[in-house]
Design a protein around this motif. Structure first.
Motif, short mmCIF file in Angstrom:
data_model
loop_
_atom_site.label_atom_id
_atom_site.label_comp_id
_atom_site.label_asym_id
_atom_site.label_seq_id
_atom_site.Cartn_x
_atom_site.Cartn_y
_atom_site.Cartn_z
N LEU A 1 1.45 -5.24 -5.41
CA LEU A 1 2.06 -4.98 -4.12
C LEU A 1 1.45 -3.71 -3.53
CD1 LEU A 1 4.31 -5.58 -1.98
CD2 LEU A 1 5.76 -4.02 -3.29
N VAL A 2 0.94 -3.81 -2.29
CA VAL A 2 0.38 -2.65 -1.61
C VAL A 2 1.01 -2.55 -0.22
CG1 VAL A 2 -1.82 -2.80 -2.83
CG2 VAL A 2 -1.57 -3.92 -0.61
N SER A 3 1.00 -1.34 0.34
CA SER A 3 1.39 -1.14 1.74
C SER A 3 0.13 -0.89 2.54
CB SER A 3 2.36 0.03 1.86
OG SER A 3 1.71 1.24 1.53
N ASP A 4 0.28 -0.65 3.84
CA ASP A 4 -0.90 -0.38 4.65
C ASP A 4 -1.60 0.91 4.22
OD1 ASP A 4 -0.59 -2.64 6.13
OD2 ASP A 4 0.26 -1.66 7.89
N ALA A 5 -0.82 1.87 3.74
CA ALA A 5 -1.40 3.14 3.29
C ALA A 5 -0.39 3.87 2.43
CB ALA A 5 -1.78 4.01 4.49
N GLY A 6 -0.89 4.51 1.38
CA GLY A 6 -0.01 5.32 0.53
C GLY A 6 0.73 4.50 -0.51
N THR A 7 1.87 5.03 -0.92
CA THR A 7 2.66 4.41 -2.00
C THR A 7 3.63 3.39 -1.42
OG1 THR A 7 2.50 6.42 -3.34
CG2 THR A 7 4.28 4.89 -3.87
N PRO A 8 3.61 2.15 -1.91
CA PRO A 8 4.54 1.14 -1.41
C PRO A 8 6.00 1.55 -1.58
CG PRO A 8 2.81 0.12 -2.72
CD PRO A 8 2.67 1.60 -2.90
#
Length: 280
Positions: free
Chosen positions: A84-91
């Protein structure tokens, strides 16, 4: 080919700007996962392409989370690994994912963290504000009345406050913060790790005046020092900045009263200054 990771959900942090900040473990995990769940598959696709990673991308954003979550859980049930990833940084930090982690754990699946960049922590580390205790409070409400109410709820928290803010609202947010919290120290961190990174310190009133002029661009993190971290004696520029922020929303008499309450300064003198500012 990267080694296949153990089955389970992997919470993978990605860069907040500078692609050089991605970790070796993150790259290995993304390359080996059976599926990568991304907030924006186009954005994450560009990241993966930069590092020549061919992965199965699945969209997992706030609007489609309820629909996609059972499919991702089914993958975990089948013994697959999901990153699981977000657009940037820590999910999960102001991003979707909490329910997925909760339900994966409830179903008995392993959940692993692959740590890395986080904008709130990065901003805190360079702000010069106290770091022994801090509260990340996400985004402030978009409407001024609701925003001031939320700020009031947090006013007594004995910690540095950290917020995300949209660039077109940063001036208004700082004006409300100055109005409610008075002469506290703050910082505005913009475009962290990117080419035009800036971190500006000052009283909330001074920052409100600075960012209330013209258009602000980029990703913004706002930081406010805890109670007791006031800037000390206000100079004339700080007082005028407080009055200007208040005058944008109310008559001179009310503005003087609000600033007097926030600073302890003489209301009559503030009213005189407010009238002079209105004339100029």
């Amino acid at each position: 080919m990267a080694p296949t990771p153990q089955a389970g959900l992997y919470i993978v942090a990605t860069p907040i700007g500078n692609l050089g900040d991605i970790t070796l473990r993150a790259l290995k995990t993304l390359a080996a996962a059976d599926a990568v769940a991304a907030e924006d598959t186009r954005h994450t696709g560009r990241l993966l392409a930069h590092f020549e990673i061919d992965a199965t991308l699945v969209r997992y954003d706030e609007h489609g989370a309820a629909h996609q979550r059972p499919k991702l859980l089914a993958r975990l049930d089948a013994g697959e690994s999901v990153a699981l990833v977000s657009d940037a940084g820590t999910p999960l930090i102001s991003d979707p994912g909490y329910r997925l982690v909760e339900e994966a754990r409830a179903a008995g699946h392993a959940v692993h963290v692959v740590p890395g960049p986080s904008a709130p922590v990065a901003a805190l580390s360079v702000s010069g504000l106290p770091t022994d205790a801090f509260l990340f409070a996400g985004f402030l409400p978009t409407k001024s009345a609701a925003r001031r109410s939320r700020i009031g709820e947090l006013a007594a928290v004995k910690a540095t406050l950290v917020f995300f803010e949209a660039p077109h609202r940063v001036g208004a947010a700082l004006a409300d913060l100055a109005e409610v919290l008075g002469p506290r120290e703050g910082a505005v961190a913009r475009e962290l790790t990117k080419r035009f990174e800036t971190v500006e310190r000052g009283t909330l009133a001074a920052l409100a005046a600075r960012f209330g002029e013209g258009e602000t661009k980029g990703e913004i993190v706002l930081l406010i020092g805890p109670p007791g971290e006031e800037a000390g004696t206000l100079d004339e520029a700080d007082i005028d900045a407080l009055l200007v922020a208040a005058l944008a929303k109310m008559p001179a008499s009310a503005a003087a009263g609000d600033v007097a309450k926030a600073t302890g300064l003489n209301r009559r003198e503030l009213y005189r200054r407010a009238l002079a500012l209105k004339e100029t």
